[in-house]
Design a protein around this motif. Structure first.
Motif, PDB file in Angstrom:
ATOM      1  N   MET A 200       0.849  -1.197   0.000  1.00 38.97           N
ATOM      2  CA  MET A 200       0.000   0.000   0.000  1.00 38.97           C
ATOM      3  C   MET A 200       0.878   1.238   0.000  1.00 38.97           C
ATOM      4  O   MET A 200       1.778   1.380   0.812  1.00 38.97           O
ATOM      5  N   ASN A 201       0.644   2.134  -0.934  1.00 33.16           N
ATOM      6  CA  ASN A 201       1.399   3.385  -0.896  1.00 33.16           C
ATOM      7  C   ASN A 201       0.480   4.570  -1.167  1.00 33.16           C
ATOM      8  O   ASN A 201      -0.696   4.416  -1.488  1.00 33.16           O
ATOM      9  N   GLU A 202       1.077   5.746  -0.998  1.00 32.34           N
ATOM     10  CA  GLU A 202       0.322   6.994  -1.143  1.00 32.34           C
ATOM     11  C   GLU A 202      -0.343   7.117  -2.514  1.00 32.34           C
ATOM     12  O   GLU A 202      -1.464   7.601  -2.631  1.00 32.34           O
ATOM     13  N   GLN A 203       0.397   6.675  -3.561  1.00 36.75           N
ATOM     14  CA  GLN A 203      -0.141   6.804  -4.922  1.00 36.75           C
ATOM     15  C   GLN A 203      -1.434   6.012  -5.075  1.00 36.75           C
ATOM     16  O   GLN A 203      -2.363   6.449  -5.754  1.00 36.75           O
ATOM     17  N   GLN A 204      -1.459   4.836  -4.471  1.00 42.98           N
ATOM     18  CA  GLN A 204      -2.679   4.020  -4.598  1.00 42.98           C
ATOM     19  C   GLN A 204      -3.856   4.665  -3.905  1.00 42.98           C
ATOM     20  O   GLN A 204      -4.985   4.618  -4.405  1.00 42.98           O
ATOM     21  N   ILE A 205      -3.608   5.241  -2.739  1.00 47.99           N
ATOM     22  CA  ILE A 205      -4.693   5.933  -2.030  1.00 47.99           C
ATOM     23  C   ILE A 205      -5.171   7.118  -2.870  1.00 47.99           C
ATOM     24  O   ILE A 205      -6.389   7.334  -3.019  1.00 47.99           O
ATOM     25  N   ALA A 206      -4.214   7.858  -3.451  1.00 47.64           N
ATOM     26  CA  ALA A 206      -4.582   9.010  -4.291  1.00 47.64           C
ATOM     27  C   ALA A 206      -5.400   8.552  -5.504  1.00 47.64           C
ATOM     28  O   ALA A 206      -6.391   9.193  -5.888  1.00 47.64           O
ATOM     29  N   LEU A 207      -4.999   7.419  -6.102  1.00 45.88           N
ATOM     30  CA  LEU A 207      -5.741   6.885  -7.243  1.00 45.88           C
ATOM     31  C   LEU A 207      -7.158   6.491  -6.812  1.00 45.88           C
ATOM     32  O   LEU A 207      -8.146   6.786  -7.504  1.00 45.88           O
ATOM     33  N   GLY A 208      -7.258   5.841  -5.649  1.00 46.47           N
ATOM     34  CA  GLY A 208      -8.566   5.461  -5.115  1.00 46.47           C
ATOM     35  C   GLY A 208      -9.456   6.680  -4.918  1.00 46.47           C
ATOM     36  O   GLY A 208     -10.643   6.665  -5.271  1.00 46.47           O
ATOM     37  N   ALA A 209      -8.884   7.758  -4.385  1.00 45.57           N
ATOM     38  CA  ALA A 209      -9.654   8.987  -4.153  1.00 45.57           C
ATOM     39  C   ALA A 209     -10.157   9.552  -5.481  1.00 45.57           C
ATOM     40  O   ALA A 209     -11.316   9.971  -5.600  1.00 45.57           O
ATOM     41  N   LYS A 210      -9.283   9.513  -6.491  1.00 49.33           N
ATOM     42  CA  LYS A 210      -9.678  10.017  -7.821  1.00 49.33           C
ATOM     43  C   LYS A 210     -10.809   9.156  -8.396  1.00 49.33           C
ATOM     44  O   LYS A 210     -11.801   9.658  -8.929  1.00 49.33           O
ATOM     45  N   TYR A 211     -10.659   7.837  -8.268  1.00 54.55           N
ATOM     46  CA  TYR A 211     -11.703   6.923  -8.764  1.00 54.55           C
ATOM     47  C   TYR A 211     -13.048   7.211  -8.097  1.00 54.55           C
ATOM     48  O   TYR A 211     -14.093   7.219  -8.749  1.00 54.55           O
ATOM     49  N   LEU A 212     -13.021   7.429  -6.785  1.00 53.46           N
ATOM     50  CA  LEU A 212     -14.286   7.723  -6.085  1.00 53.46           C
ATOM     51  C   LEU A 212     -14.917   8.991  -6.648  1.00 53.46           C
ATOM     52  O   LEU A 212     -16.126   9.039  -6.892  1.00 53.46           O
ATOM     53  N   GLN A 213     -14.094  10.003  -6.891  1.00 56.52           N
ATOM     54  CA  GLN A 213     -14.624  11.257  -7.460  1.00 56.52           C
ATOM     55  C   GLN A 213     -15.213  11.034  -8.850  1.00 56.52           C
ATOM     56  O   GLN A 213     -16.139  11.713  -9.260  1.00 56.52           O
ATOM     57  N   GLN A 214     -14.663  10.038  -9.564  1.00 60.60           N
ATOM     58  CA  GLN A 214     -15.136   9.759 -10.928  1.00 60.60           C
ATOM     59  C   GLN A 214     -16.334   8.801 -10.955  1.00 60.60           C
ATOM     60  O   GLN A 214     -16.780   8.394 -12.020  1.00 60.60           O
ATOM     61  N   GLY A 215     -16.795   8.389  -9.785  1.00 57.42           N
ATOM     62  CA  GLY A 215     -17.961   7.494  -9.753  1.00 57.42           C
ATOM     63  C   GLY A 215     -17.604   6.029  -9.882  1.00 57.42           C
ATOM     64  O   GLY A 215     -18.480   5.193 -10.143  1.00 57.42           O
ATOM     65  N   ARG A 216     -16.318   5.686  -9.688  1.00 55.57           N
ATOM     66  CA  ARG A 216     -15.919   4.275  -9.772  1.00 55.57           C
ATOM     67  C   ARG A 216     -15.914   3.628  -8.394  1.00 55.57           C
ATOM     68  O   ARG A 216     -16.071   4.294  -7.373  1.00 55.57           O
ATOM     69  N   LEU A 217     -15.730   2.295  -8.374  1.00 55.25           N
ATOM     70  CA  LEU A 217     -15.809   1.533  -7.124  1.00 55.25           C
ATOM     71  C   LEU A 217     -14.412   1.209  -6.595  1.00 55.25           C
ATOM     72  O   LEU A 217     -13.562   0.709  -7.334  1.00 55.25           O
ATOM     73  N   VAL A 218     -14.205   1.459  -5.317  1.00 54.87           N
ATOM     74  CA  VAL A 218     -12.911   1.196  -4.679  1.00 54.87           C
ATOM     75  C   VAL A 218     -13.128   0.363  -3.415  1.00 54.87           C
ATOM     76  O   VAL A 218     -13.885   0.766  -2.523  1.00 54.87           O
ATOM     77  N   ALA A 219     -12.486  -0.800  -3.364  1.00 57.67           N
ATOM     78  CA  ALA A 219     -12.537  -1.603  -2.136  1.00 57.67           C
ATOM     79  C   ALA A 219     -11.410  -1.139  -1.221  1.00 57.67           C
ATOM     80  O   ALA A 219     -10.287  -0.912  -1.673  1.00 57.67           O
ATOM     81  N   PHE A 220     -11.729  -0.970   0.062  1.00 56.27           N
ATOM     82  CA  PHE A 220     -10.725  -0.414   0.987  1.00 56.27           C
ATOM     83  C   PHE A 220     -10.812  -1.098   2.350  1.00 56.27           C
ATOM     84  O   PHE A 220     -11.861  -1.601   2.750  1.00 56.27           O
ATOM     85  N   PRO A 221      -9.661  -1.101   3.057  1.00 53.44           N
ATOM     86  CA  PRO A 221      -9.641  -1.752   4.362  1.00 53.44           C
ATOM     87  C   PRO A 221     -10.259  -0.861   5.429  1.00 53.44           C
ATOM     88  O   PRO A 221     -10.134   0.367   5.369  1.00 53.44           O
ATOM     89  N   THR A 222     -10.950  -1.464   6.378  1.00 54.66           N
ATOM     90  CA  THR A 222     -11.337  -0.765   7.614  1.00 54.66           C
ATOM     91  C   THR A 222     -10.964  -1.706   8.766  1.00 54.66           C
ATOM     92  O   THR A 222     -10.528  -2.828   8.522  1.00 54.66           O
ATOM     93  N   GLU A 223     -11.168  -1.255   9.976  1.00 56.01           N
ATOM     94  CA  GLU A 223     -10.833  -2.102  11.123  1.00 56.01           C
ATOM     95  C   GLU A 223     -11.840  -3.242  11.307  1.00 56.01           C
ATOM     96  O   GLU A 223     -11.553  -4.211  11.989  1.00 56.01           O
ATOM     97  N   THR A 224     -13.034  -3.121  10.684  1.00 52.77           N
ATOM     98  CA  THR A 224     -14.041  -4.185  10.846  1.00 52.77           C
ATOM     99  C   THR A 224     -13.849  -5.243   9.763  1.00 52.77           C
ATOM    100  O   THR A 224     -13.384  -6.346  10.040  1.00 52.77           O
ATOM    101  N   VAL A 225     -14.215  -4.910   8.516  1.00 53.25           N
ATOM    102  CA  VAL A 225     -14.005  -5.786   7.348  1.00 53.25           C
ATOM    103  C   VAL A 225     -13.687  -4.867   6.168  1.00 53.25           C
ATOM    104  O   VAL A 225     -13.763  -3.644   6.304  1.00 53.25           O
TER     105      VAL A 225
END
Ligand code: AMP
Ligand code: MG
Length: 336
Positions: free
Chosen positions: A1-26
């Protein structure tokens, strides 16, 4: 996991795409909560019934007024006590949240997850993120990024991998929108934790017991289920292990491939094949973290039937664990 991937995920969310992400639950399957078309894609990807609402994730208090129209005093106290953390709070919905998110309800469940990757993703996107668990509907929730890939494959645009989820069970859900606080789903924020803040709360439908026979109303969907039927044995540990052993020998003589779900203390009493341990019997946090992963392992082993060891009583985190075990069992419960 690196900063670029998080930034890409943020961009995808803004574009209406789907991003799977970790949380402390599932792991969650996220989309821009303001974007009805994007949220629709979550339902399609999961095969989720449209009448099952999503939880909206935030990572600061500034976003809250865009999600909820009003925050009752009780909710504020819960936020102060448990956010960021594994507690979703049902609040009156703001107009900006499309009805597809809440399955037509005028309330919305909101959570601030306690995970650095989730928080960075949501903040960089600058949006509230609607996210159910990132599994195919009806499958155990994903506690590893591999589970997400297994279930959703190319239906998700990006999977952010941060290893195993720390808690392993979905968030606690509480409704404080009506004045009478009601626990809708038990989780790692326990009834005892909540009652320290609110006083006595109502607990909806989480507690099977011998004198309160199991009711299925309200449980329209079989959640958290492995493919093979799971039988849940409930009682004192010694009696449960005896009953499991008895059933095991009967089923084996019928040629069945039997899976056993047990604890470290009892593991040696079973023959080796397809016996999985939830960890130490006295450590429910370990069991919570492992449960869904082990249900998936039974699928891989293609067992015909699973005999699982539940609890005689359900204080603290055991309420959430028993709740998921009962659902995985589809109410095949055996009190011993
Ligand atoms: P999941 O994200 O897959 O863990 O599912 C979210 C769950 O949160 C739903 O199945 C409901 O049980 C609960 N939930 C979400 N929104 C609401 C709401 N507005 N009112 C009551 N329960 C909700
Ligand atoms: Mg789910």
């Amino acid at each position: 996991m690196n900063e670029q991937q998080i930034a890409l995920g943020a961009k995808y969310l803004q574009q209406g795409r789907l991003v799977a992400f970790p949380t402390e639950t599932v792991y969650g399957l996220g989309a821009n909560a303001f974007d009805a078309a994007a949220v629709n894609r979550i339902f399609l990807a999961k095969g989720r019934p449209a009448d099952n609402p999503l939880i909206v994730h935030i990572a600061d208090y500034a976003t809250l007024p865009q999600v909820a129209s009003h925050v009752p005093a009780q909710a504020e106290r819960l936020m102060q006590a448990f956010w960021p953390g594994p507690l979703s709070i049902v609040l009156p919905k703001s107009e900006r949240i499309p009805t597809v998110v809440t399955a037509g309800l005028d309330t919305v469940a909101v959570r601030w997850p306690n995970h650095p990757v989730a928080a960075a993703l949501i903040r960089q996107a600058g949006l509230p993120v609607a996210a159910p668990s990132a599994n195919r509907s009806g499958r155990p929730s994903p506690t590893l990024a591999e589970h997400v890939a297994e279930d959703l494959g190319d239906k998700v645009d990006l999977i952010l991998d941060a290893g195993m989820a720390a808690i392993g069970l979905e968030s606690t859900v509480i409704d404080v929108s009506s004045g009478e606080p009601t626990l809708l789903r038990p989780g790692a924020v326990t009834v005892e934790d909540l009652e320290q803040i609110l006083g006595p709360i109502k607990v909806a439908n989480a507690h099977p017991s011998p004198d309160q026979p199991v009711r299925s109303p309200g449980l329209k969907y079989t959640h958290y289920a492995p493919r093979a039927p799971l039988y849940l044995y409930l009682g004192e540990p010694k009696a449960v292990v005896q009953a499991q052993l008895q059933s095991l020998s009967e089923l084996k003589s019928e040629g069945k491939n039997v899976g056993i779900l047990t604890y470290d203390e009892y593991r040696d009493q079973f023959p080796a094949a397809n016996v999985f341990s939830l960890g130490c019997y006295t450590q429910p946090a370990e069991a919570a973290q492992r449960l869904y992963q082990l249900l998936r392992r039974f699928d891989e082993q293609e067992v015909d039937i699973i005999l699982a060891h539940g609890y005689p009583s359900t204080a603290g985190l055991r309420l959430a664990l028993q709740n998921r075990l009962v659902r995985a069992a589809g109410f095949r419960l055996l009190w011993v």
